[in-house]
Every structure is written in structure tokens, then in C-alpha cells.
Design a protein around this motif. Sequence first.
Motif, short mmCIF file in Angstrom:
data_model
loop_
_atom_site.label_atom_id
_atom_site.label_comp_id
_atom_site.label_asym_id
_atom_site.label_seq_id
_atom_site.Cartn_x
_atom_site.Cartn_y
_atom_site.Cartn_z
N ALA A 269 0.84 -1.20 0.00
CA ALA A 269 0.00 0.00 0.00
C ALA A 269 0.87 1.25 0.00
N GLY A 270 0.54 2.19 -0.84
CA GLY A 270 1.26 3.46 -0.88
C GLY A 270 0.28 4.59 -0.75
N SER A 271 0.72 5.80 -1.02
CA SER A 271 -0.18 6.94 -1.00
C SER A 271 -0.13 7.60 -2.36
N ARG A 272 -1.02 8.54 -2.58
CA ARG A 272 -1.05 9.21 -3.88
C ARG A 272 0.15 10.14 -4.05
N HIS A 273 0.86 10.40 -2.93
CA HIS A 273 2.02 11.28 -3.00
C HIS A 273 3.34 10.51 -3.13
N MET A 274 3.33 9.23 -2.73
CA MET A 274 4.56 8.45 -2.74
C MET A 274 4.39 7.21 -3.62
N PRO A 275 5.39 6.87 -4.40
CA PRO A 275 5.29 5.67 -5.22
C PRO A 275 5.34 4.41 -4.37
N ILE A 276 4.81 3.33 -4.91
CA ILE A 276 4.90 2.04 -4.23
C ILE A 276 6.32 1.51 -4.41
N VAL A 277 6.99 1.26 -3.28
CA VAL A 277 8.41 0.92 -3.37
C VAL A 277 8.71 -0.50 -2.91
N ASN A 278 7.74 -1.17 -2.33
CA ASN A 278 8.04 -2.48 -1.74
C ASN A 278 7.07 -3.53 -2.28
N GLU A 279 7.29 -4.00 -3.48
CA GLU A 279 6.42 -5.03 -4.04
C GLU A 279 6.77 -6.38 -3.43
N ARG A 280 5.73 -7.21 -3.23
CA ARG A 280 5.91 -8.55 -2.66
C ARG A 280 5.36 -9.57 -3.63
N PRO A 281 5.79 -10.81 -3.50
CA PRO A 281 5.21 -11.85 -4.35
C PRO A 281 3.71 -11.97 -4.07
N ALA A 282 2.90 -11.96 -5.11
CA ALA A 282 1.45 -12.08 -4.93
C ALA A 282 1.10 -13.48 -4.46
N THR A 283 0.22 -13.57 -3.48
CA THR A 283 -0.28 -14.88 -3.05
C THR A 283 -1.63 -15.21 -3.70
N PHE A 284 -2.29 -14.19 -4.26
CA PHE A 284 -3.54 -14.41 -4.99
C PHE A 284 -3.53 -13.59 -6.28
N GLU A 285 -4.10 -14.18 -7.31
CA GLU A 285 -4.33 -13.47 -8.57
C GLU A 285 -5.83 -13.40 -8.80
N PRO A 286 -6.33 -12.34 -9.41
CA PRO A 286 -7.78 -12.19 -9.58
C PRO A 286 -8.37 -13.26 -10.49
N VAL A 287 -9.60 -13.63 -10.19
CA VAL A 287 -10.37 -14.56 -11.02
C VAL A 287 -11.58 -13.80 -11.53
N GLY A 288 -11.68 -13.61 -12.84
CA GLY A 288 -12.81 -12.90 -13.42
C GLY A 288 -12.82 -11.43 -13.04
N LYS A 289 -13.99 -10.85 -13.00
CA LYS A 289 -14.16 -9.44 -12.63
C LYS A 289 -13.80 -9.26 -11.16
N SER A 290 -13.36 -8.05 -10.82
CA SER A 290 -12.96 -7.79 -9.44
C SER A 290 -14.12 -7.96 -8.48
N MET A 291 -15.34 -7.67 -8.93
CA MET A 291 -16.52 -7.85 -8.10
C MET A 291 -17.71 -8.18 -8.98
N ILE A 292 -18.52 -9.15 -8.55
CA ILE A 292 -19.72 -9.55 -9.27
C ILE A 292 -20.92 -9.36 -8.35
N SER A 293 -21.96 -8.73 -8.84
CA SER A 293 -23.19 -8.58 -8.08
C SER A 293 -24.31 -9.37 -8.76
N ALA A 294 -25.40 -9.53 -8.05
CA ALA A 294 -26.51 -10.30 -8.58
C ALA A 294 -27.16 -9.58 -9.75
N SER A 295 -27.66 -10.35 -10.70
CA SER A 295 -28.37 -9.77 -11.83
C SER A 295 -29.71 -9.22 -11.36
#
Length: 341
Positions: A269-295
Motif C-alpha cells: 500500500a502506498g499513498s497518492r504522493h509516494m510511489p509504491i516501493v516495496n512489491e511482494r510476491p502475490a499470493t492471490f491473482e484475480p479470477v474474473g471481474k474484481s466484483m460480481i453482483s446479482a443480476s
Amino acid sequence: MAANSGGGSSDAGGGPVRHIPVLLAEVIEALAPAPGKIILDGTFGAGGYTSAILAGGADVIALDRDPTAIAAGRALVSAHAGRLNLIQSQFSQLADHAPAGGLDGVVLDIGVSSMQIDEAERGFSFSKNGPLDMRMSASGVSAADVVNRAKLADLIRIFVFLGEEKQAPRIAHAIEKRRAEAPFVTTRDLAGLIELVTPRKAKDKIHPATRVFQALRIFVNDELGELAQALFAAERALKPGGRLVVVTFHSLEDRIVKKFFADRSGRAAGSRHMPIVNERPATFEPVGKSMISASDAEAEANPRARSAKLRAGARTSAPAEAEDLSIFDLPSLASLGKLGG
């Protein structure tokens, strides 16, 4: 937290509702059950998700903290001999029930069961008079304990943070005054007082007691803490490629799931004023859309689906990270252990 029911604050006091699995097709698509896979349903409820997963060919480990759900599920266990293991357990402990080789999927439906709402003796509904209970596991601190014993400031915080109730101070002061005369015993005791203190206006879409009952239910069952711990447990228990699918019903829970997947994406997590400087290996990758709601069609057929949100991720091969509850920014509330009667 019983599953496959829908849920959400707007239905806290609803009448009998046919038990319909919410976002069932979307859940099954995200889980992708198949022969040879083992999927854990952390919120068994009436078995709606479990039945569909079994139909997809996968074996199921199903959990529920509610003993009545476990008893009702025995017929389904018998019908799928050897393919369904049904266990009474909180889903925060799901990693304890995972096979050594890991799980291919975990599904969590974070909503109160319509079965629980419809049973007056469980004390979840203000429209059905019964004991002021709300315990999903039928043990521990009850809603009556909280209402009758919590300090005024703690009641206000519970109603504000967990119920987003704007009239929290007024309601809490009225509770403090009334309980000095006689303790609250039934759901109508509490709902009646709230109706007097904050009468329903013509424009109001929900009952005046809805948010307070929601807050008490979430607090009594430590639903936010349970969800956070379940997400960490799923991270430990899923094998690479395994899917985590979570259905939530109000903003507090969805915010936790959203923050978890964002944190586990590998970007610090960073802020809008500072760049993200500490990337970590992802433990999850997204599946499909970021969020699904009911039709619209599902929401019309099943009102409890209206607020449902589905988020899903696939486990990578990166090691599980440390369990850091600070990523969720959970509110600091009174200790349940100090309120027991």
C-alpha cells in the motif's frame, strides 16, 4: 455464519424466505469444481453450494458453526457417502480441516441464514418475538448479555461501527435507562424500545431496529474477526491454483475481502504522493471481474441477493504471508469475554 441464504442488513427482521443459494452459478463458475478436486464450503447452511459442488464432481469438506445446520445436513452426507465430510466448526479454523495436500477451493457465504431468521427461538429477528439471543453456535455471549451489560460508550461504538446507525447515542442512552429498571429478555423488548426512541418515518425503507439488530448479531458472533481469520486460513490451506470465492452482503464485510485481495496482490500500500516501493510476491491473482453482483432477475426473484457481492482469487505458489489484522482496519470494540452472564 450459515451459508447459501443470502443475508444483509435489510433482511435482519424479515419473514419466512425460501432458502435460495445466492449467486450460485457465479460461485460454481469461479470455483470450477471437477472430479478429483477437494473444495471446502466454510458456510454450509442448507447445503446449496455444497450440493452444486458435488454435482460438479468435486468432493466437499463442509463446515458450519450452527449445530442445527449440521443435524439437518446428515441426509446430504448419507446421499453422497464418502464424498462429503460435514463438520461443526467455525470457518476461521478451516485450515485445521484441510487435507495435507491442500484444497482446490474454498467458498464462504457471509450471511445470516434464512433458517436462523425464521426460528423465533434463535432471536435474530425483531419481527418474531423470542429470546434476545443471536448466537449462531448456540453458545457463548448472547445479544441479551451485550445489551444488558455493555457500557454505554461500548454500545454506541457497536451500533455505530457495526450497524452504521446514526441514532446510536439516542438508542444506547434509552437502553441504559430501561435496563436499570428491568433487563432486556426478548427481541420485542429491544425492538419495541427502538421503535419508541426512533419511530419509523414514511420515507424509511427499513425497520428502525434493523441496524441495531445487525450490529448485535455481528458483534455477538465476531463476524468481522471470523471473516478476517478465515481469509488468512484459506491462504494457508489452498494449493497453487486453488480458488477462494467469497460472497458478502454488506459493506463492512465486502471491505474486508476487498482489502485482503488488494493486499495479497503483491503490491504494498502506498499513498497518492509516494510511489509504491516495496512489491511482494502475490499470493492471490484475480479470477474474473474484481466484483460480481446479482443480476436484476436474481435480485427480483430473491430479495436477499440485492446486496450480494462476489470476489474471487486464485492462489499462487508464493508462501502464505503473516496474519496481520491491521490491513483490515477493524474497529476496536468491547471484549466479548467480559460481557458473559
